[in-house]
Design an enzyme around this catalytic site. Sequence first.
Site, PDB file in Angstrom:
ATOM      1  N   GLY A  11       0.769  -1.068  -0.125  1.00 47.13           N
ATOM      2  CA  GLY A  11      -0.042   0.010   0.084  1.00 47.13           C
ATOM      3  C   GLY A  11       0.616   1.227   0.083  1.00 47.13           C
ATOM      4  O   GLY A  11       2.114   1.036  -0.347  1.00 47.13           O
ATOM      5  N   ASP A  12       0.229   2.314   0.189  1.00 51.75           N
ATOM      6  CA  ASP A  12       0.774   3.638   0.407  1.00 51.75           C
ATOM      7  C   ASP A  12       1.865   3.977  -1.011  1.00 51.75           C
ATOM      8  O   ASP A  12       1.378   3.864  -2.030  1.00 51.75           O
ATOM      9  CB  ASP A  12       1.711   3.905   1.650  1.00 51.75           C
ATOM     10  N   ASN A  13       3.107   3.910  -0.665  1.00 53.88           N
ATOM     11  CA  ASN A  13       4.117   4.089  -1.807  1.00 53.88           C
ATOM     12  C   ASN A  13       4.414   3.044  -2.588  1.00 53.88           C
ATOM     13  O   ASN A  13       5.618   2.544  -2.762  1.00 53.88           O
ATOM     14  CB  ASN A  13       5.165   4.891  -1.214  1.00 53.88           C
ATOM     15  N   TRP A  14       3.547   1.981  -2.829  1.00 53.67           N
ATOM     16  CA  TRP A  14       3.756   0.459  -3.495  1.00 53.67           C
ATOM     17  C   TRP A  14       3.693   0.691  -4.961  1.00 53.67           C
ATOM     18  O   TRP A  14       3.899  -0.208  -5.706  1.00 53.67           O
ATOM     19  CB  TRP A  14       2.700  -0.198  -2.882  1.00 53.67           C
TER      20      TRP A  14
END
Lengths: 719, 719
Positions: free
Chosen positions: B314-317
Amino acid sequence: MNKKAVGGGITVPTETGFVDETLQLLKRWDADAVRDCDGTSIPEEIKKSGYKVYSTYFVARGDNDFAKTVPEERTHFFVCSDYVAATGKTLKIDIMSGYFAQQIQPEYDCDLSRYWEVIDRTDGSIVPVSDWTANKKDNTVEIRNCKLFHQYSVSFLARALWDSTQMYNYITNNWTKDKDLPFDARCEKTSEYIVKRLDKWLDEHPDTDVVRFTTFFYHFSLLFNDKGKEKFVDWFGYSGSVSVPALEAFEKEYGYSLRPEDFVDAGYYNSPFRVPSKAFSDYMDFTMRFVSKTAKKLVDKVHEKGREAMMFLGDNWIGTEPYGKYFKDIGLDAVVGSVGGGVTVRMLSDMPDIGYVEGRFLPYFFPDTFHEGGEPTKELKKNWRIARRAMMKKPLDRIGYGGYLSLAAKFPDFIDEVERIRFEFKDIYAKIKGNDPHSNLKVAVINAWGKIRSWQCFMVAHELWYQKVYSYQGILEALSGMPVDVSFISFEDVLGGALDGFDVAINAGDAGTAFSGGKLWDNPELEAKVREWVYNGGGFIGIGEPSAFLKNGKYFVLSDVLGVDKELGFTLSTDKYNLQKEEKHFILKDATQPLEYGEGMKSVYAKENTTVLDISGQDVFMAVNDYGKGRAFYMAGLPYSVQNERILYRACHYVAHKEELLKRWYCDDTAVTVQYYPQIGECAIINSSDREITTNFYDGQGKSEKVKLLPGELKWRKA
Amino acid sequence: MNKKAVGGGITVPTETGFVDETLQLLKRWDADAVRDCDGTSIPEEIKKSGYKVYSTYFVARGDNDFAKTVPEERTHFFVCSDYVAATGKTLKIDIMSGYFAQQIQPEYDCDLSRYWEVIDRTDGSIVPVSDWTANKKDNTVEIRNCKLFHQYSVSFLARALWDSTQMYNYITNNWTKDKDLPFDARCEKTSEYIVKRLDKWLDEHPDTDVVRFTTFFYHFSLLFNDKGKEKFVDWFGYSGSVSVPALEAFEKEYGYSLRPEDFVDAGYYNSPFRVPSKAFSDYMDFTMRFVSKTAKKLVDKVHEKGREAMMFLGDNWIGTEPYGKYFKDIGLDAVVGSVGGGVTVRMLSDMPDIGYVEGRFLPYFFPDTFHEGGEPTKELKKNWRIARRAMMKKPLDRIGYGGYLSLAAKFPDFIDEVERIRFEFKDIYAKIKGNDPHSNLKVAVINAWGKIRSWQCFMVAHELWYQKVYSYQGILEALSGMPVDVSFISFEDVLGGALDGFDVAINAGDAGTAFSGGKLWDNPELEAKVREWVYNGGGFIGIGEPSAFLKNGKYFVLSDVLGVDKELGFTLSTDKYNLQKEEKHFILKDATQPLEYGEGMKSVYAKENTTVLDISGQDVFMAVNDYGKGRAFYMAGLPYSVQNERILYRACHYVAHKEELLKRWYCDDTAVTVQYYPQIGECAIINSSDREITTNFYDGQGKSEKVKLLPGELKWRKA
């Protein structure tokens, strides 16, 4: 009795063996004309009694002696076989599968390479003629060099063996007489014969005052299936008007030839829901000219013999197009059509260039309604009230009934109610014919067809209910009785600047259809034209999927104007916050019942500054939006109800910025319409419901007072 | 405690000031790892207690001292202004209208003629650079020589000023600390710095065993509006991964340059619901390679220092793509992600090429759930049961929780239930890890994405409910716990013959989307390929608008296979007689509740020989059709419920002609799933409901007996 007096009159069906009673009823009903029906004839005594006599006449059928002499001059259809997948290199298609062998047969006596077509329905290519063979013996086509698991179809010219209307009546009523062979007026021998035959018939029917053509040459598309049940019906369909001579003449005139696919249209057969192709538009024009010119010869003959020519709006009416360019050239005196509601009243009463129009009202005097326990009077009242709304805006010239009078006579309250209606009609007609009522607004309905399909949008079979269209037909039903002036204009008209004369433009329908506009919205000029018009003050109403054509990041091309767009899944990532509805908006002020959208529309969402009037979950059902000096109104669907009529009426005023004119000649109760006739200085207050109503009436200055109306009452009031 | 033992373990969040209680709970829960959370850190005493220590690490943010030295190395977005209509010859567009000035600012320090684009959104043309000027002072673009009432938009490169996740947490929790400036790993200084920084950090955090990367370089698309609220969210979005160096490198490698519009995509921003364009597919591959290569450097550093590298899903994936071709090259030891249901379990547990996966279960130990009157235990049980269904098919390696442990500790029954779950999980894991359960069927889900979006279809924001998609997400939720083997394949795979290994193929979604297939169905080869496969015995399941692409007279390209098509209005003229449903079909034998289709689908009709299973009015909701040796099943929508899971399970057997295998390892009650593990000779009977259930259980020979299950019980049984 003056046989020439037609306006405000009533036509009554007659039958043998019921003469005295008929004469009594004719008197009681103040009738001025009598007619025969399918399977009945007018008794001699009645013919001689001074009433105008209508006689049904079939031009292109009903003469098998002749028909049998010209088997090659039958009418034809273009039809398409089933789509069949090739599971091997060769494929045999039973081309009559699903068709009714008593109705049509493949036409082998023509150039198959030109009038038949085998199409690969997976890649869309035409199969070379060298790759298929037609077998007359078993009506199959064998296709060679097939692409595996592609679907194939055979389009073919088919000879009609049975007139479609007679077939329908015949099967429905279990008749056993001869089947009417249809003959084609475009063919050499038939073309001569039909005029001669009419000439003779007129001489043999000296008592006939009005020749009721039922109708001319080409039946609307009506095909039955192999079980003898309806397979395909399109009340506007031209599929049954084709022939080798027609196609040859077309090519000669237009310089290009029509393919079977131009008619088959991938199985859609140029349904009016399709945006018309150029080929089909050309063919329509071509056919209309032929029909007009040829029908004129018959009408001239009728006039030559001192009779009137009346056309029945239906059956073999294809190519007449009463709202088309060539209709007036036929020279008809009258048109008669059946009336189911306001839309069919207006379809008749708005017809330009015709002497008089007559409506055949419901119910038919047939046993399906007139049996013990039946409620014909209820149906009669209902039919009258819904039709009357539209009549008050634009009246028919005459009313009439059909069927067996002897059946109706068994219901005395029915006879009474016809009498009441008949005199109410006479009174209405005397007051308002030629005295157009006042209108606050000019409203344009925009679609791909424009004027030629005035009051004929969203219709499949004449007046029949379809799940997919009633949510749009309601718009026309609402407009039909509304005190606004309605025109039907095409997108081409819009491009030509036609919107300038209007206060309100309505675009309604499912995406992709001719009514919404489909690919015609893929036109920057059209988009900009409508946007500009609204920006400068125009009122735009969109219902269903208005201006839908997916491009440039929008589904509704005019989503900025409408303030709504439809979520197809591509903008789910964009947050939608406009989910609260405004209560008690001007448009909904008279709505007391739950809002109804018919089939409705899912996934429509409001843009940021739009005012939402109704929403369920995330589906916006009703919204308004300001756009420049103009406004837009969106609604998910508009099935007919008096409440929806009122919502539309209010919406029209709202988008046109004419809210202050709403309560002039107006009643608060949604079942009550007011029409004001300036030329006679009177207004009509019309209760279309079966409720007794007490409501506020507003006069031309907006001054209100209570009025009380009996169920169904029409109250006249001096202005 | 062996710090290396990971399988079957549990990770627990820690916090300062709660040390003794934490140590007690860690023991009670048999924990083997501890973690920090946003805003918490691990107390020293706990770090030294022998538990494996996870520490959150941000690669591309959380170091403003560095970030401020490289303002030109911020990450960037491609965004698009509002569409604005030109009401005169010139038009000024406020390009930041609707955007959050604290999050992004227009990037003026680049070649605007290349990285900005003004588009006429009415005719689709690009406005020449000479016709517009950008004004840095007020963030406007002035456009000259406009076409009247055309809409215009400005696409522009925007500099990110705030990490999107931090922004979200910051605003949600009213933080006041520094805003994390994001820096771009593709830029020169950052690229070097991030490795050095990690190196240093590792040295400074000797107690950290597992570096929990949260995450790497590019945040999924998350933009806020001018009110500081979410404007746009796409968990798969690559919009925030762009930069001048990236675009330059792309052009160099691919030989063509990407336009802003390749990212803006008319405002759809390449949502996963869009059929991916070639440009976007190329760009994804390009970015995945960069991310893989660059992340590897960090992971190598972690390994060099003897630690483990774990990635948060997730996030900066963006660009990691765990089901993509380059993920394994990163060399990660583990992935952790949050678990909301079966789909997210399988998204993690099916990941190939990874050492171990951990699920972060719900509820978070946050005050929104853990307050007086809250029901955290209820949520805990629900979350566990729905996730467990999928775990029994393919287990996660570890479970874990997040938040404030001290909050959870106030709910003793919650602590008890976690303990119960934790040991149930340990038991499950010990039994089934590596021992795949028996499957009757191989099922392929076909869409435009295929493998790379395994368990990631129909998703907008991670696990969030959307009205437009829950009726499809239910399919994956149903499949996630079903004893069948599921693969995700693309249409390209199908063209390559991939269907041959499968019993069942599912195509589901709204028309035009990547999931249904949209324009990819405009491919005769694909159409023929699937048709052939079904004809030869394959089982095809279509949900919603499968194979929808209007051409050749059909809307569902495979309408002959499916036995249904959708009425768009063009075939209203064709009579539909197949309106009677068959009662008690095999597929519906276990259905005791009203059938549910979620948003459903209107206007789908059955062809002549199709067997209708459910219909309302003229709308067919469920149908089956024989096609050659194969079969098809259609359903209007499949929101998740145990009944719909069962319907789908039965439908899979039906279309695969494997009805006789259904009642092997089976229970009649729809809330009960049976998984059989041949390698251990045991089966699990899983009650996913909170009801006590007595039902028939069928063993591998189909022999039945009654079993009784407590609410939520998992019963093991020797085969």
